[in-house]
Enzyme design. Sequence first.
Site, PDB file in Angstrom:
ATOM      1  N   ILE A 134       0.809  -1.222   0.000  1.00 43.16           N
ATOM      2  CA  ILE A 134       0.000   0.000   0.000  1.00 43.16           C
ATOM      3  C   ILE A 134       0.841   1.270   0.000  1.00 43.16           C
ATOM      4  CG2 ILE A 134      -2.032  -1.047   1.061  1.00 43.16           C
ATOM      5  CD1 ILE A 134      -1.099   0.004   3.763  1.00 43.16           C
ATOM      6  N   GLY A 135       2.157   1.136   0.009  1.00 42.42           N
ATOM      7  CA  GLY A 135       3.008   2.323  -0.011  1.00 42.42           C
ATOM      8  C   GLY A 135       4.473   1.969  -0.183  1.00 42.42           C
TER       9      GLY A 135
ATOM     10  N   GLY B 216       8.550   3.699   0.270  1.00 47.94           N
ATOM     11  CA  GLY B 216       9.352   4.790   0.807  1.00 47.94           C
ATOM     12  C   GLY B 216      10.815   4.599   0.462  1.00 47.94           C
TER      13      GLY B 216
ATOM     14  N   PHE C  46      13.240   3.881   2.446  1.00 50.05           N
ATOM     15  CA  PHE C  46      13.925   2.851   3.219  1.00 50.05           C
ATOM     16  C   PHE C  46      13.145   1.538   3.301  1.00 50.05           C
ATOM     17  CE2 PHE C  46      15.020   7.018   5.223  1.00 50.05           C
ATOM     18  CZ  PHE C  46      16.278   7.116   4.656  1.00 50.05           C
TER      19      PHE C  46
ATOM     20  N   LYS D 126       5.437  -1.974   7.907  1.00 44.33           N
ATOM     21  CA  LYS D 126       6.532  -1.405   7.127  1.00 44.33           C
ATOM     22  C   LYS D 126       7.703  -2.370   7.137  1.00 44.33           C
ATOM     23  CE  LYS D 126       9.274   2.888   6.947  1.00 44.33           C
ATOM     24  NZ  LYS D 126       9.495   4.200   7.621  1.00 44.33           N
TER      25      LYS D 126
ATOM     26  N   ASP E 182       9.393  16.343   8.250  1.00 42.36           N
ATOM     27  CA  ASP E 182       8.930  15.700   7.011  1.00 42.36           C
ATOM     28  C   ASP E 182       7.460  16.014   6.763  1.00 42.36           C
ATOM     29  OD1 ASP E 182       9.515  14.326   4.740  1.00 42.36           O
ATOM     30  OD2 ASP E 182       9.377  12.325   5.624  1.00 42.36           O
TER      31      ASP E 182
END
Length: 212
Positions: free
Chosen positions: A12-13, A15, A17, A35, A135
Amino acid sequence: MSFEDLTFIKEIGRGSFGDVFLTFKKNENMYYATKKLKSSYFKNPKGYKYLCNEINILKDLNHPNILKYIEHRKTKEKMYIITEYYNGGTLGDFLYNYQRIYNNKNLSEEIVQYIMRQIIDGLNYLHNKKIIFRDVKLENMMLHYEDENDRINNNIMKAKIKIIDFGFAKYLKKGELTKSILCTSNYMDPIILFRLNKNLEYKDYGYNEKAD
């Protein structure tokens, strides 16, 4: 707890890292966001230090407008951070859909106030704990709807805003300034990079949570 209790459903995402997956914990009948960190990130001392910092900060947070940490798990090759799952996508997704549906119509003042009040409440909580986020961007503001119809109808006035991704966050001691530029450059406050002195020269300048 073992990984057998988690089912990875879909990505779903993504990044810098690691990637984020929607996961389901059968014994709790609950969905979570997990994550998965790249091994190249946490296997070097510097990356591991930042990872520990992120986890320690997440453990210390308890606010309705901030990502809720559940646990983390580590194997020889992978590291996982498990948090609450939010079903409304990012604030950027909402703005894109809103403009597409309403032909680029501006948001009303009421909607903007509703969104900003929650973001500011979350940031104020962080700053009171002497945490600088570093961020702030649309992609790091998630929406969550308690009612599925509100989510389907993109009813932002029923959404809860959640600040996520604390990979760049940092504790500051009282009165401390930092010069680190570990943050997203496209959204960086200029004060993080430099200040203009009386001789019109740029010089390194320490900053604190006000840069958020």
